[in-house]
Design an enzyme around this catalytic site. Sequence first.
Site, PDB file in Angstrom:
ATOM      1  CG  HIS A 190      -2.163  -0.980   0.472  1.00 50.56           C
ATOM      2  ND1 HIS A 190      -2.619  -1.640   1.926  1.00 50.56           N
ATOM      3  CD2 HIS A 190      -2.820  -0.602  -0.423  1.00 50.56           C
ATOM      4  CE1 HIS A 190      -3.645  -2.238   0.795  1.00 50.56           C
ATOM      5  NE2 HIS A 190      -4.290  -1.979  -0.018  1.00 50.56           N
ATOM      6  NE  ARG A 297      -2.004  -8.669 -10.770  1.00 47.66           N
ATOM      7  CZ  ARG A 297      -1.055  -7.884 -11.523  1.00 47.66           C
ATOM      8  NH1 ARG A 297      -1.670  -6.779 -11.768  1.00 47.66           N
ATOM      9  NH2 ARG A 297       0.175  -8.621 -11.784  1.00 47.66           N
ATOM     10  NE  ARG A 333      -5.308 -13.027 -12.161  1.00 48.08           N
ATOM     11  CZ  ARG A 333      -4.221 -12.353 -12.197  1.00 48.08           C
ATOM     12  NH1 ARG A 333      -2.696 -12.643 -12.909  1.00 48.08           N
ATOM     13  NH2 ARG A 333      -4.022 -11.594 -10.817  1.00 48.08           N
ATOM     14  CD  GLU A 432      -1.077 -16.521 -14.358  1.00 52.77           C
ATOM     15  OE1 GLU A 432      -0.301 -15.347 -14.507  1.00 52.77           O
ATOM     16  OE2 GLU A 432      -2.018 -17.502 -14.205  1.00 52.77           O
ATOM     17  CG  ASN A 455       4.351 -10.341 -13.639  1.00 54.01           C
ATOM     18  OD1 ASN A 455       5.262  -9.923 -14.607  1.00 54.01           O
ATOM     19  ND2 ASN A 455       3.622 -10.065 -13.131  1.00 54.01           N
ATOM     20  CG  ASP A 456       2.631 -16.052 -11.891  1.00 52.01           C
ATOM     21  OD1 ASP A 456       2.902 -16.519 -11.312  1.00 52.01           O
ATOM     22  OD2 ASP A 456       1.498 -15.913 -11.866  1.00 52.01           O
ATOM     23  NE  ARG A 466       4.802 -13.123  -8.968  1.00 52.54           N
ATOM     24  CZ  ARG A 466       3.913 -12.562  -9.738  1.00 52.54           C
ATOM     25  NH1 ARG A 466       2.763 -13.656 -10.606  1.00 52.54           N
ATOM     26  NH2 ARG A 466       3.023 -11.773 -10.124  1.00 52.54           N
ATOM     27  CB  CYS A 503      -1.696  -8.570 -18.774  1.00 52.50           C
ATOM     28  SG  CYS A 503      -1.330 -10.586 -17.853  1.00 52.50           S
TER      29      CYS A 503
HETATM   30  C1  PEP Z   1       1.850 -12.977 -14.585  1.00 53.04           C
HETATM   31  O1  PEP Z   1       1.968 -13.694 -13.988  1.00 53.04           O
HETATM   32  O2  PEP Z   1       2.133 -12.228 -15.519  1.00 53.04           O
HETATM   33  C2  PEP Z   1       0.915 -11.539 -14.312  1.00 53.04           C
HETATM   34  C3  PEP Z   1       0.452 -10.855 -14.637  1.00 53.04           C
HETATM   35  O3  PEP Z   1      -0.300 -12.523 -13.518  1.00 53.04           O
HETATM   36  P1  PEP Z   1       0.093 -12.310 -11.665  1.00 53.04           P
HETATM   37  O4  PEP Z   1       0.927 -11.142 -11.864  1.00 53.04           O
HETATM   38  O5  PEP Z   1      -0.863 -11.191 -11.323  1.00 53.04           O
HETATM   39  O6  PEP Z   1       0.660 -13.017 -11.634  1.00 53.04           O
HETATM   40 MG    MG Z   2       0.418 -14.137 -12.671  1.00 55.69          MG
END
Ligand code: PEP
Ligand code: MG
Length: 582
Positions: A190, A297, A333, A432, A455-456, A466, A503
Amino acid sequence: MREFQGIGASEGVVFGPARVWHKQNLVVTRRQCAPEEVAGELQRLDAALAMTRAELLDVRGQLASRLGEDHAAILDAQLLILEDETVLSATRESIRHERCSAEAAFARSMAHALMPLDLQGDTVFRERLIDFRDLEQRVLRALQGGADSALELSEPCVLVAPVLTPSETAALDRHRVLGFCVDEGGPTSHTAILARSLGVPAVVGLRELSNAIQDGCELVVDGTTGLVIADPTAAVIKRSQARSERWRRMGERLQEMRDQPAITPDGHVVELAANAEVPFEIELAMETGAQGIGLLRTEYFYFKQGRIPSEEEQFAAYRDVLSRARGETVIFRVLDVGGDKFITGKGGLREANPQLGMRGIRFLLSNAEVLYTQLRSLYRASAFGPVRIMFPMITGLEELRAANDLTRRCRDDLQREGKRFEPDLDVGIMVETPSAVAMARELAAECAFFSIGTNDLTQYILAVDRTNWRVAHLHRPHHPAVLRAIAETISAGHSRGIPVRLCGEMGANPANAILLMGLGIDGISTHAAAIPALKKVIRTITYAQAKAWAQEALSLSTADDVREFLRSKTQQSLRGVLDRRA
Ligand code: PEP
Ligand code: MG
């Protein structure tokens, strides 16, 4: 001169004296009271709860008037805990039956309630833990008759603290805080969110900074790179002041991009959308010229309540999201949490490897009523604006088919009930996981779009957690293994005629964005603040050039080679376009 590397959480460069704030946490020792003291302890508890509630409502009011209702809502989860029957009745039981003092009883019930969050690796949930610890401290202070010690700032400074809660961040005088440096937290904390909205540069995850420096020590804070320099030399100060000024001017120039389309000089269009979690980010996104929300999200709506929201509550929240998006498409999502991150009653698992555990679609399919309710709310909200739905963490066709079946059932039920909704929504998946990449052709035949979650995907392809800062330097989405997976996914999606967007945060980097465009990505969704710069580079580099970049990058064999390649391309082609980062 000393350097500290953290995580850039809110962009911009500032220079100023540190104000180090170590708040004393109250530690409770167990004390048994005499039988005749029990009634008094129960009364003390009630008085402290009432006092804390009044204090929180006061901070909430300040937040609402300074930053708007969305920020104020951050405190609602804390207010809800104050009324949480599980916590309160456990506290009263301990006072009555074990004759614990009110402090010890309350601390123990909070520890039980928060344990499931504490055990999770997921940053989002760990960060919410900070908010709940803040509440615990408030109640304990109230029990001991102390008021909340607000931080007084007499001159403009860089605030340095081990941790900052939303209420502390909000109570600060914006004009006296040049920047934030926080030991704990990640980019979704936050403090980071508030710093971005306040337009104050911030670095989080600095680990030991608050112990390593003294009050008054001069700091250069770079919220873009996450670098903090203590006691900088005159040359560094001069450079950082120049950068700060350039940053401000470039920001003004980039804002002019707002209404320009993201189109290359040779006419190739890339859809640029924004990721959002907290509702106020949607307005920010619209202000920076995003074409809709490419990843909403929805975890926030669940976490904010601390329980599963009802269909009506979700319906109202999603309608609100759509009205903030002003007619632009929002890709919702569905809930992406795992195990017992938020619902202790649902499985209550302690998982040794939460990233490989009951996450995303696995959780939803084994708690089908949760997914069904969310799908109903989303379909009903679709009568009020353009909606797409996306499933997280798909690993294969069985999951996609099960989720599609439930979606069909939901549509049939709504139709039978005569509810208003848009029946032909695009329903797609996040790609992902490595298995989704391998199965991309089959998956593409049974969904409307792909959105690559780098990211995943990077985490799973490279086996790099991560959320673990020890291996953060190995989380490299430009690693050839990840680039090849991205290229394969795009080609599989296109061979079946579905759009493939991305994304993950990777897309926020301008050089990466050109590379992705060259690989054929149809759209990029990333945090709103990155959009003007992405537009600028897309409007500068031709599609033909981007394709040549992509071909060359794909032929490289190490992550270092790709990084070096992108660095030299940035120097050659993007220099001057984005001198704000220089
Ligand atoms: C990702 O995994 O790249 C993604 C956009 O989702 P999150 O970061 O919410 O897992
Ligand atoms: Mg993800």
